[in-house]
Design a protein around this motif. Structure first.
Motif, PDB file in Angstrom:
ATOM      1  N   LEU A 166      44.974  72.351  39.638  1.00 40.84           N
ATOM      2  CA  LEU A 166      45.246  71.875  40.987  1.00 40.84           C
ATOM      3  C   LEU A 166      43.952  71.759  41.786  1.00 40.84           C
ATOM      4  O   LEU A 166      43.735  70.776  42.501  1.00 40.84           O
ATOM      5  CB  LEU A 166      46.239  72.813  41.676  1.00 40.84           C
ATOM      6  CG  LEU A 166      46.584  72.492  43.137  1.00 40.84           C
ATOM      7  CD1 LEU A 166      47.268  71.129  43.226  1.00 40.84           C
ATOM      8  CD2 LEU A 166      47.493  73.575  43.736  1.00 40.84           C
ATOM      9  N   TRP A 167      43.081  72.768  41.668  1.00 41.06           N
ATOM     10  CA  TRP A 167      41.798  72.703  42.379  1.00 41.06           C
ATOM     11  C   TRP A 167      40.975  71.509  41.893  1.00 41.06           C
ATOM     12  O   TRP A 167      40.393  70.778  42.690  1.00 41.06           O
ATOM     13  CB  TRP A 167      41.006  73.989  42.150  1.00 41.06           C
ATOM     14  CG  TRP A 167      41.631  75.202  42.797  1.00 41.06           C
ATOM     15  CD1 TRP A 167      42.575  75.214  43.760  1.00 41.06           C
ATOM     16  CD2 TRP A 167      41.355  76.551  42.475  1.00 41.06           C
ATOM     17  NE1 TRP A 167      42.930  76.490  44.091  1.00 41.06           N
ATOM     18  CE2 TRP A 167      42.174  77.355  43.316  1.00 41.06           C
ATOM     19  CE3 TRP A 167      40.503  77.210  41.572  1.00 41.06           C
ATOM     20  CZ2 TRP A 167      42.158  78.753  43.286  1.00 41.06           C
ATOM     21  CZ3 TRP A 167      40.479  78.589  41.551  1.00 41.06           C
ATOM     22  CH2 TRP A 167      41.287  79.356  42.392  1.00 41.06           C
ATOM     23  N   ARG A 168      40.917  71.360  40.593  1.00 42.09           N
ATOM     24  CA  ARG A 168      40.086  70.300  40.042  1.00 42.09           C
ATOM     25  C   ARG A 168      40.590  68.921  40.486  1.00 42.09           C
ATOM     26  O   ARG A 168      39.794  68.038  40.810  1.00 42.09           O
ATOM     27  CB  ARG A 168      40.088  70.395  38.504  1.00 42.09           C
ATOM     28  CG  ARG A 168      39.205  69.361  37.820  1.00 42.09           C
ATOM     29  CD  ARG A 168      39.226  69.545  36.309  1.00 42.09           C
ATOM     30  NE  ARG A 168      40.555  69.326  35.765  1.00 42.09           N
ATOM     31  CZ  ARG A 168      41.059  68.131  35.496  1.00 42.09           C
ATOM     32  NH1 ARG A 168      40.345  67.032  35.757  1.00 42.09           N
ATOM     33  NH2 ARG A 168      42.265  68.007  34.984  1.00 42.09           N
ATOM     34  N   PRO A 173      36.665  62.520  44.720  1.00 46.11           N
ATOM     35  CA  PRO A 173      35.693  61.837  43.840  1.00 46.11           C
ATOM     36  C   PRO A 173      34.366  61.564  44.554  1.00 46.11           C
ATOM     37  O   PRO A 173      33.358  61.316  43.900  1.00 46.11           O
ATOM     38  CB  PRO A 173      36.405  60.542  43.462  1.00 46.11           C
ATOM     39  CG  PRO A 173      37.459  60.347  44.490  1.00 46.11           C
ATOM     40  CD  PRO A 173      37.864  61.713  44.920  1.00 46.11           C
ATOM     41  N   LEU A 174      34.368  61.647  45.878  1.00 44.34           N
ATOM     42  CA  LEU A 174      33.107  61.466  46.613  1.00 44.34           C
ATOM     43  C   LEU A 174      32.122  62.587  46.308  1.00 44.34           C
ATOM     44  O   LEU A 174      30.898  62.379  46.382  1.00 44.34           O
ATOM     45  CB  LEU A 174      33.388  61.403  48.118  1.00 44.34           C
ATOM     46  CG  LEU A 174      34.223  60.211  48.605  1.00 44.34           C
ATOM     47  CD1 LEU A 174      34.475  60.323  50.097  1.00 44.34           C
ATOM     48  CD2 LEU A 174      33.522  58.904  48.269  1.00 44.34           C
ATOM     49  N   LEU A 175      32.624  63.773  45.978  1.00 49.58           N
ATOM     50  CA  LEU A 175      31.720  64.870  45.626  1.00 49.58           C
ATOM     51  C   LEU A 175      30.975  64.572  44.329  1.00 49.58           C
ATOM     52  O   LEU A 175      29.806  64.955  44.160  1.00 49.58           O
ATOM     53  CB  LEU A 175      32.513  66.171  45.491  1.00 49.58           C
ATOM     54  CG  LEU A 175      33.119  66.713  46.800  1.00 49.58           C
ATOM     55  CD1 LEU A 175      33.948  67.961  46.521  1.00 49.58           C
ATOM     56  CD2 LEU A 175      32.017  67.039  47.802  1.00 49.58           C
ATOM     57  N   LEU A 193      34.988  66.739  53.574  1.00 52.98           N
ATOM     58  CA  LEU A 193      36.062  66.435  54.516  1.00 52.98           C
ATOM     59  C   LEU A 193      37.290  65.889  53.797  1.00 52.98           C
ATOM     60  O   LEU A 193      38.430  66.291  54.105  1.00 52.98           O
ATOM     61  CB  LEU A 193      35.554  65.425  55.551  1.00 52.98           C
ATOM     62  CG  LEU A 193      36.564  64.987  56.611  1.00 52.98           C
ATOM     63  CD1 LEU A 193      37.022  66.193  57.425  1.00 52.98           C
ATOM     64  CD2 LEU A 193      35.967  63.924  57.507  1.00 52.98           C
ATOM     65  N   HIS A 194      37.092  64.996  52.841  1.00 54.57           N
ATOM     66  CA  HIS A 194      38.216  64.430  52.087  1.00 54.57           C
ATOM     67  C   HIS A 194      38.952  65.512  51.304  1.00 54.57           C
ATOM     68  O   HIS A 194      40.181  65.553  51.256  1.00 54.57           O
ATOM     69  CB  HIS A 194      37.695  63.344  51.146  1.00 54.57           C
ATOM     70  CG  HIS A 194      38.794  62.582  50.463  1.00 54.57           C
ATOM     71  ND1 HIS A 194      38.631  62.011  49.222  1.00 54.57           N
ATOM     72  CD2 HIS A 194      40.076  62.314  50.825  1.00 54.57           C
ATOM     73  CE1 HIS A 194      39.755  61.424  48.863  1.00 54.57           C
ATOM     74  NE2 HIS A 194      40.645  61.576  49.828  1.00 54.57           N
ATOM     75  N   THR A 195      38.191  66.435  50.682  1.00 56.52           N
ATOM     76  CA  THR A 195      38.812  67.523  49.928  1.00 56.52           C
ATOM     77  C   THR A 195      39.606  68.437  50.845  1.00 56.52           C
ATOM     78  O   THR A 195      40.715  68.874  50.515  1.00 56.52           O
ATOM     79  CB  THR A 195      37.737  68.317  49.181  1.00 56.52           C
ATOM     80  OG1 THR A 195      37.028  67.452  48.281  1.00 56.52           O
ATOM     81  CG2 THR A 195      38.353  69.458  48.391  1.00 56.52           C
TER      82      THR A 195
END
Length: 608
Positions: free
Chosen positions: A229-231, A236-238, A274-276
């Motif tokens: 779940l974390w992964r 994808p920006l990271l 921010l997205h995450t």
């Protein structure tokens, strides 16, 4: 204008349009005269070579024309309305099933022969017990953050959201004849119970996802699922930010003068974080985990095939496969949650007499498991033919060595004793009687056409002439066409023969009507007399199908011998009727003597 001929009939014509307005029955006309009667209404007098004088009143109402049959047969689907006056039975049964008393009967049977209306009674009971839909708040959706918390520290018990303030019945309808093996029976039970529980205690998608995820979290590898779940939540920006960081380091080591690389890397990293965070706090968990976790018990034979996703495989599934697993982990937990939310499960099982003996036994074994102390209180209503089901039980347990010992002294076989021990309230469906025929015909074929008397029209403005209103009335009456099944004479034939049946059954009545309307359409019949003869032909086809091969081509002989005892006995013996067939032969003879035997025989030889 009126016209007549020696080889035809009297006809009335509209001079303005040239259309035929009305026509008398066939008659020979040599002399034709129009005059005004004592009531100032027009009359037509005609005479012919026979010397008869006929006086016609054109304004009298005409009989409607008979048209082709309009029905296309009737299926064996469950009726949605009470045609057999069983409202009191349905009301009493529904009142018994209200969840008021814990000591009420838990197993009730609705008993009757095939076609007696058991399925309709169950359908009407279900309609009375089903609560009206209520407005349920939508509730919060299960976010990634909430799912992460449940995976980190799972709840010991799943408590469904309370939706109703007072106890309500939850009606589950189950047809066991669609299943064969024990696993299929339990799979079908698990599926219908799950669907009913979802509608009762988690009708909204958000509540359903939260409930099933909490239940399934204790049955999978939670730590592995949490890491996945974390992964999957990471933006994808990271990954692009990490790539930008590598480019920036390469720029610093090789002096490529990519000064913008650090700024792009910082922007991607900030956007990725921010997205995450937005995904983690606000996105649905079902968007990042297998959908089976939110739709029902994972890896269960009651649902789709075994999943291939290793994230949601129950580690004990292989060791506990089969119906016991379904009982202990799927159905039992759902029934407990229903009871905790003040719902009582009522399982309606219909068509048990259509099943194979083994399937019938499997259903009874399932009921016994439900009635054990491991399950909360449940109630069962079984629609069955006791004679057939008792024979199925005898067949399924024929290897029982001490059958004579377990049999009740008043029962003919162990199957009847088994039903006696299992059922607390046997309800016998009242048999269908001849008094119900009219209601069945009305519902299937519509009302009978009645000839309405038309009020006399006003006197014409000039003697011997028809006003435009009178001509319009005549044209309308001449164009009336009724379906042949609504003809009073035809309906009386149907009513008479259906009432004469030795065993009244709505299913058999539908079969006879289906055959009758098919022959009407096949022959294109609009004659009421021939339609009445076809009623007898349809009765022969549906009542004695086992003897049609013997009587083929011999119907005229049977019709000729119907009134002579000696000739009748000789004819049926010639056709191969044995002593065991004497009742069928006697009933067939009674039918032929009750109708125009020769006309029926001609149609039978033509259609059979």
């Amino acid at each position: 204008m009126a016209s007549g001929s020696e080889g035809g009939s009297i006809k009335l014509w509209n001079l303005r349009t040239g259309d035929l307005v009305s026509q008398s029955p066939e008659c020979k006309v040599s002399v034709l005269l129009a005059f005004t009667g004592p009531d100032d209404r027009p009359r037509i007098a005609s005479g012919g070579p026979t010397g008869e004088l006929n006086i016609w009143d054109p304004q009298l109402p005409l009989s409607a024309l008979t048209g082709l049959v309009s029905t296309y047969g009737f299926s064996d689907r469950v009726a949605r309305q009470d045609l057999l006056d069983r409202g009191a039975l349905v009301a009493a049964l529904a009142d018994m099933l209200q969840p008021r008393c814990a000591e009420a009967p838990t197993v009730i049977t609705v008993e009757g022969a095939w076609g007696s209306g058991k399925s309709t009674v169950l359908e009407l009971v279900q309609g009375r017990l089903s609560p009206p839909p209520s407005d349920i708040p939508k509730g919060r959706r299960l976010t990634v953050f909430a799912a992460d918390r449940r995976l980190w520290r799972p709840r010991t018990r799943t408590r469904p959201p309370r939706t109703l303030p007072s106890p309500r019945p939850v009606i589950v309808s189950f047809n066991p004849w669609r299943h064969q093996s024990s696993e299929q029976v339990w799979a079908g039970l698990a599926k219908v119970v799950t669907e009913a529980a979802e509608s009762a205690i988690m009708p909204q998608q958000n509540a359903r996802e939260r409930y099933w995820f909490t239940r399934n979290a204790s049955r999978v590898d939670r730590r592995h699922l949490q890491r996945q779940l974390w992964r999957r939540t990471f933006s994808p920006l990271l990954s692009l930010a990490a790539l930008g960081f590598g480019v920036s380091v390469l720029n610093a080591l090789t002096n490529l003068k990519f000064g913008w690389a650090w700024w792009v890397t910082a922007g991607l990293a900030s956007a990725g974080v921010l997205h995450t965070a937005l995904r983690y706090l606000f996105a649905r968990a079902s968007a990042f985990l297998p959908g089976e976790l939110f739709a029902g018990p994972v890896v269960s034979n009651a649902f789709a095939g075994v999943t291939t996703d290793p994230l949601i495989r129950d580690p004990y599934y292989n060791a506990r496969a089969g119906y016991l697993y379904l009982v202990q982990h799927d159905v039992a937990a759902l029934v407990e949650d229903l009871a905790a939310d003040d719902h009582e499960l009522i399982l309606l099982i219909d068509d048990l007499d259509r099943c194979t003996p083994r399937t019938t036994a499997q259903v009874f074994e399932a009921i016994n498991v439900f009635l054990s102390d491991d399950f909360p209180a449940m109630r069962f209503v079984l629609g069955l033919d006791t004679t057939v089901v008792a024979a199925h039980v005898d067949n399924a347990y024929k290897e029982l060595a001490d059958a004579g010992i377990v049999t009740h002294p008043d029962d003919p076989s162990p199957g009847w004793t088994f039903l006696r021990k299992l059922v607390q309230l046997p309800v016998r469906v009242p048999r269908t009687t001849a008094d119900n025929i009219d209601q069945v015909l009305l519902s299937q074929l519509g009302p009978v056409h009645r000839e309405d008397e038309t009020a006399p029209a006003e006197a014409p403005s000039a003697p011997g002439l028809f006003s435009m209103a009178e001509i319009a009335t005549l044209e309308r009456l001449n164009k009336d066409v009724i379906a042949i099944e609504k003809h009073p004479e035809v309906r009386e034939h149907l009513r008479h023969r259906l009432r004469a049946q030795p065993e009244q059954s709505v299913r058999e009545e539908k079969r006879m009507l289906n055959v009758w309307q098919f022959y009407l359409r096949m022959l294109g019949t609009v004659d009421a007399t021939e339609a009445g003869h076809l009623v007898a032909v349809a009765e022969i086809a549906t009542r004695w199908p086992a003897y049609l091969h013997r009587t083929r081509g011999s119907w005229r002989d049977l019709a000729a011998a119907a009134d002579d005892d000696v000739e009748w006995g000789r004819t049926i013996a010639k056709l191969g009727f044995a002593y065991s067939d004497r009742n069928a032969a006697a009933n067939l003879r009674e039918l032929l003597r009750d109708c125009d035997a020769r006309a029926v025989a001609e149609l039978a030889d033509r259609l059979f």
